[in-house]
Design an enzyme around this catalytic site. Structure first.
Site, mmCIF file in Angstrom:
data_model
loop_
_atom_site.group_PDB
_atom_site.id
_atom_site.type_symbol
_atom_site.label_atom_id
_atom_site.label_comp_id
_atom_site.label_asym_id
_atom_site.label_seq_id
_atom_site.Cartn_x
_atom_site.Cartn_y
_atom_site.Cartn_z
ATOM 1 N N ASP A 1 0.872 -1.179 0.000
ATOM 2 C CA ASP A 1 0.000 0.000 0.000
ATOM 3 C C ASP A 1 0.904 1.222 0.000
ATOM 4 O O ASP A 1 1.599 1.486 0.986
ATOM 5 C CB ASP A 1 -0.895 -0.012 1.239
ATOM 6 C CG ASP A 1 -1.828 1.188 1.314
ATOM 7 O OD1 ASP A 1 -1.714 2.099 0.464
ATOM 8 O OD2 ASP A 1 -2.665 1.221 2.228
ATOM 9 N N SER B 1 1.617 12.079 -16.657
ATOM 10 C CA SER B 1 0.482 12.211 -17.566
ATOM 11 C C SER B 1 0.703 13.453 -18.401
ATOM 12 O O SER B 1 1.377 14.401 -17.964
ATOM 13 C CB SER B 1 -0.823 12.348 -16.775
ATOM 14 O OG SER B 1 -1.900 12.718 -17.623
ATOM 15 N N TYR C 1 -6.270 15.845 -9.975
ATOM 16 C CA TYR C 1 -5.440 14.854 -10.672
ATOM 17 C C TYR C 1 -4.311 15.556 -11.414
ATOM 18 O O TYR C 1 -3.151 15.135 -11.349
ATOM 19 C CB TYR C 1 -6.302 14.042 -11.633
ATOM 20 C CG TYR C 1 -5.543 12.949 -12.354
ATOM 21 C CD1 TYR C 1 -5.224 11.762 -11.692
ATOM 22 C CD2 TYR C 1 -5.139 13.098 -13.675
ATOM 23 C CE1 TYR C 1 -4.524 10.747 -12.339
ATOM 24 C CE2 TYR C 1 -4.440 12.100 -14.332
ATOM 25 C CZ TYR C 1 -4.143 10.922 -13.657
ATOM 26 O OH TYR C 1 -3.442 9.927 -14.291
ATOM 27 N N LYS D 1 -0.051 15.273 -10.979
ATOM 28 C CA LYS D 1 0.867 14.972 -12.075
ATOM 29 C C LYS D 1 1.869 16.115 -12.289
ATOM 30 O O LYS D 1 3.016 15.874 -12.691
ATOM 31 C CB LYS D 1 0.085 14.674 -13.355
ATOM 32 C CG LYS D 1 -0.792 13.430 -13.251
ATOM 33 C CD LYS D 1 0.019 12.192 -12.848
ATOM 34 C CE LYS D 1 -0.832 10.947 -12.793
ATOM 35 N NZ LYS D 1 -0.053 9.737 -12.425
#
Length: 280
Positions: A56, A136, A149, A153
């Site tokens: 994890d 990304s 998000y 990135k």
């Protein structure tokens, strides 16, 4: 000590139970690496060419335990692919609580930091190693209604570039792979915003619909995995690698197109102005 330790490089791939992580682990194994994949559930690799470890990335103890297991078996680690992460469904930045923002950063960004800190002492001792972080194209070109998000990135981009400068004289290189839309279970497991507001409903729905349209023709995970393998094997790796034609085109436009043109293009593609015609 593994019998393969003398001849095979050892790779650790987080988030390897499906999608890009699974495709990457499989391709690395076929290219001759001894591969360990990870997921929160761990368990049997189920006929795969690599072993799965329970890990994890949001837990310091879990990260330390998994890396210790790998080192006990192989006594080295040559490649770390930081792939584990999740996204939030299209939503206004205001529609996610602070707790939700902290949660996505804890996995997508601080998970990379934890993994990196765990493997670096071993790579420094070896005097060699590669770290490949899954970024990304949204780390270069942020997406409206994807602020959190995109922010994770962007953080990965900055962290990776700084880290590469720090480590290259020690024989360790860091790269970021930047896909665009990729056909994986990732989008099916989007975290829903926990503070939805009527003010953003029309735009949220419009952007979500557009994302679904694009996902219908998205690249397969293998496209990204092949770029990871290239970054891992190149004698002089670059800091950034785009993965897929769309990612390459967007990165080029971000670099060379006038800001106003990019701004208008983003809004037109996501139909933001049409959606904002309905106001609260």
């Amino acid at each position: 000590m593994s019998k393969n330790n003398q001849s095979k490089k050892v790779a650790l791939v987080t988030g390897a139970s499906s999608g890009i992580g699974q495709a990457t682990a499989e391709l690395l194994a076929s290219a001759g690496y001894t591969v360990y994949g990870t997921s929160r559930r761990g368990g049997c690799a189920g006929g795969r060419a690599y072993e799965m470890l329970t890990l994890d990335v949001t837990s310091d103890a879990s990260v330390a335990d998994a890396v210790a297991q790998l080192m006990q078996r192989e006594e080295r680690i040559d490649l770390l692919v930081n792939n584990a992460g999740f996204g939030v469904a299209p939503a206004g930045a205001e529609e996610s609580s602070i707790e939700q923002a902290q949660s996505i950063f804890d996995t997508n960004f601080f998970g990379i930091v934890r993994m990196t800190r765990a493997v670096l002492p071993h790579m420094r001792k070896q005097g060699a190693g590669r770290i490949i972080n899954m970024g990304s194209v949204l780390g270069l070109l942020p997406m409206p209604y994807g602020a959190l998000y995109s922010a994770t990135k962007h953080a990965i981009e900055g962290y990776s570039e700084s880290l590469d400068h720090e480590l290259r004289t020690r024989g360790i290189r860091v790269s970021v792979v930047e896909p665009a839309y990729t056909s994986t279970p990732f989008d099916a497991n989007f975290l829903q915003p926990d503070a939805q507001l009527d003010a953003y409903r029309e735009a949220r729905v419009a952007v979500g619909r557009r994302v679904q349209e694009v996902m219908a023709t998205a690249d397969q995970p293998r496209v990204v995995a092949e770029v990871v393998l290239k970054a891992a094997n190149e004698a002089s790796p670059r800091l950034r690698y785009t993965a897929g034609r769309l990612a390459g085109r967007l990165a080029w436009l971000r670099r060379f197109a006038p800001a106003g043109v990019m701004d208008a293009g983003i809004r037109k593609d996501l139909r933001l102005d049409a959606a904002s015609a309905v106001r609260s």
